[in-house]
Design an enzyme around this catalytic site. Structure first.
Site, short mmCIF file in Angstrom:
data_model
loop_
_atom_site.label_atom_id
_atom_site.label_comp_id
_atom_site.label_asym_id
_atom_site.label_seq_id
_atom_site.Cartn_x
_atom_site.Cartn_y
_atom_site.Cartn_z
N THR A 108 63.45 17.91 34.91
CA THR A 108 64.20 17.35 33.78
C THR A 108 63.32 17.25 32.54
O THR A 108 63.80 17.46 31.42
CB THR A 108 64.82 15.97 34.10
OG1 THR A 108 63.81 15.11 34.59
CG2 THR A 108 65.94 16.08 35.11
N PHE A 165 71.23 17.35 38.62
CA PHE A 165 72.61 17.56 39.02
C PHE A 165 73.44 16.30 38.93
O PHE A 165 74.57 16.30 38.48
CB PHE A 165 72.63 18.10 40.46
CG PHE A 165 73.94 18.68 40.86
CD1 PHE A 165 74.38 19.87 40.32
CD2 PHE A 165 74.75 18.02 41.75
CE1 PHE A 165 75.60 20.41 40.67
CE2 PHE A 165 75.98 18.55 42.12
CZ PHE A 165 76.40 19.74 41.58
N HIS A 172 67.52 26.89 48.01
CA HIS A 172 68.81 27.16 47.37
C HIS A 172 68.77 28.41 46.49
O HIS A 172 69.59 28.57 45.60
CB HIS A 172 69.26 25.93 46.56
CG HIS A 172 69.52 24.73 47.43
ND1 HIS A 172 69.57 23.45 46.96
CD2 HIS A 172 69.77 24.64 48.77
CE1 HIS A 172 69.81 22.61 47.97
NE2 HIS A 172 69.94 23.31 49.07
N ASN A 194 60.52 9.12 42.82
CA ASN A 194 61.81 9.36 42.16
C ASN A 194 62.13 8.20 41.21
O ASN A 194 61.60 7.10 41.36
CB ASN A 194 62.93 9.50 43.20
CG ASN A 194 64.13 10.26 42.66
OD1 ASN A 194 63.96 11.31 42.04
ND2 ASN A 194 65.32 9.74 42.85
N ILE A 249 58.48 10.88 36.98
CA ILE A 249 57.65 11.79 37.79
C ILE A 249 56.48 12.35 36.99
O ILE A 249 55.34 12.37 37.47
CB ILE A 249 58.53 12.96 38.31
CG1 ILE A 249 59.53 12.43 39.31
CG2 ILE A 249 57.68 14.06 38.91
CD1 ILE A 249 60.69 13.37 39.57
P1 NAD Z 1 69.73 15.57 42.03
O1 NAD Z 1 70.23 15.80 40.65
O2 NAD Z 1 70.71 15.21 43.08
O3 NAD Z 1 68.64 14.40 42.00
C1 NAD Z 1 67.60 14.38 41.05
C2 NAD Z 1 66.92 13.03 41.15
O4 NAD Z 1 65.82 13.06 40.26
C3 NAD Z 1 67.83 11.88 40.74
O5 NAD Z 1 67.72 10.86 41.71
C4 NAD Z 1 67.27 11.43 39.38
O6 NAD Z 1 67.37 10.03 39.19
C5 NAD Z 1 65.81 11.84 39.51
N1 NAD Z 1 65.13 12.15 38.25
C6 NAD Z 1 65.55 12.94 37.25
N2 NAD Z 1 64.60 13.05 36.30
C7 NAD Z 1 63.57 12.27 36.70
C8 NAD Z 1 62.31 11.95 36.15
N3 NAD Z 1 61.87 12.47 35.01
N4 NAD Z 1 61.50 11.10 36.84
C9 NAD Z 1 61.91 10.54 38.01
N5 NAD Z 1 63.08 10.83 38.59
C10 NAD Z 1 63.91 11.68 37.94
O7 NAD Z 1 68.84 16.81 42.43
P2 NAD Z 1 68.57 17.45 43.85
O8 NAD Z 1 68.38 16.38 44.87
O9 NAD Z 1 67.49 18.44 43.64
O10 NAD Z 1 69.91 18.20 44.19
C11 NAD Z 1 70.52 19.00 43.18
C12 NAD Z 1 70.97 20.35 43.61
O11 NAD Z 1 71.34 21.10 42.45
C13 NAD Z 1 69.88 21.12 44.28
O12 NAD Z 1 70.46 21.66 45.40
C14 NAD Z 1 69.46 22.21 43.30
O13 NAD Z 1 69.54 23.47 43.93
C15 NAD Z 1 70.49 22.22 42.19
N6 NAD Z 1 69.89 22.05 40.84
C16 NAD Z 1 68.71 22.66 40.53
C17 NAD Z 1 68.13 22.49 39.28
C18 NAD Z 1 66.82 23.16 38.98
O14 NAD Z 1 66.53 24.20 39.55
N7 NAD Z 1 65.99 22.63 38.07
C19 NAD Z 1 68.76 21.67 38.34
C20 NAD Z 1 69.98 21.06 38.68
C21 NAD Z 1 70.55 21.27 39.94
#
Ligand code: NAD
Length: 256
Positions: free
Chosen positions: A34, A41, A127, A225, A243
């Site tokens: 992020t 997501f 994925h 997280n 993070i």
């Molecule tokens: P998720 O969105 O379900 O969870 C992300 C977690 O990270 C959340 O709990 C959020 O609070 C936390 N978070 C976000 N930014 C943060 C930061 N700077 N510091 C601390 N915590 C932070 O993501 P997931 O569990 O990876 O599942 C999402 C699905 O969607 C995956 O299967 C993935 O394939 C896909 N996806 C991938 C991307 C990518 O490749 N960057 C982006 C979005 C979705």
């Protein structure tokens, strides 16, 4: 479970685990990226919520759904174009170079671990990867730079020379997981004494089963997280906070 929300104390506790471990696995999710400008997501304001992914069955069955999936894919690519690895990616690469983290199992599809210099053969992409496409019939690879102009000119979802539907090389909801990636993720989870789950809400299965597998096999489980996860009570240590801020010093000096 020990919960730490202070950044310096979190770094100290993580350093303690890294110092005594023989072999760590990093299990990463969208929260790692992020700070690189790629929305996760499940956060409330996520672009993914406004434009939910198309389920695999719809993609296969319906040419209009296929075209919509490609429009959304390219819109998201435009939104995240030029994203560079963040502090977490760089820290994990450094911990790999230092021989502490042996492999990275990622749910991310953004290729930022590779961009941060982590060796491709030690990254397991559960994925898939959004940087290219494949034919669902013959499996051959298609480059996005070829797919996009054809799609934009015709508006029709791209097809392979064999007639098969071409799809981003990511795993859609309802699509079969890549078996070799699952096998490697499982092997890595069983072959570590420290399992670091970073930036994942730990609600997507079967991916979220790996932290439990590692823990049941005797590894220490550390979750990094910004918010609570369903596995916090299972973990040895939960570092709750940003993070990038927590992992930043590990990119500079990852002493054992
Ligand atoms: P998720 O969105 O379900 O969870 C992300 C977690 O990270 C959340 O709990 C959020 O609070 C936390 N978070 C976000 N930014 C943060 C930061 N700077 N510091 C601390 N915590 C932070 O993501 P997931 O569990 O990876 O599942 C999402 C699905 O969607 C995956 O299967 C993935 O394939 C896909 N996806 C991938 C991307 C990518 O490749 N960057 C982006 C979005 C979705």
């Amino acid at each position: 479970m020990v919960l730490i929300e202070n950044v310096e104390k979190a770094q100290e506790a993580l350093r303690g685990h890294l110092r005594v471990c023989d072999s760590a696995v990093a299990f990463t999710g969208a929260g790692l990226s992020t700070e690189c400008g790629i929305p996760d997501f499940r956060s409330a304001d996520s672009a993914w919520r406004r434009h939910p992914p198309i389920p695999f069955k719809d993609f296969v069955d319906d040419p209009d759904a296929r075209a919509l999936a490609w429009r959304r894919k390219f819109a998201m690519d435009d939104l995240t174009a030029g994203a560079q690895p963040g502090r977490g990616h760089r820290a994990l690469t450094r911990l790999m170079e230092d021989g502490i983290v042996r492999s990275i199992v990622t749910q991310n599809i953004d290729g930022l671990h590779q961009a941060a210099g982590a060796p491709a053969d030690r990254i397991v992409e559960l994925h898939g990867n959004g940087g290219y496409a494949t034919c669902l019939s013959c499996g051959c690879r298609h480059e996005l730079k070829d797919v996009r102009p054809r799609f934009e000119a015709s508006g029709a979802a791209p097809e392979c020379a064999c007639g098969g539907a071409v799809k981003s090389a990511t795993v859609a909801f309802g699509q079969k997981m890549p078996q070799e990636a699952l096998r490697r993720a499982r092997a890595a989870s069983l072959d570590c004494d420290l399992f670091l789950a970073i930036g994942t809400s730990l609600v997507v299965y079967p991916a979220a089963a790996f932290p439990v597998l590692a823990k049941e096999n005797g590894a220490a489980l550390v979750i990094v997280n910004g918010e609570a996860t369903p596995l916090d009570q299972t973990a040895d240590l939960v570092l709750r906070g940003d993070i990038g801020a927590i992992l930043a010093p590990f990119a500079l000096h990852a002493e054992k």
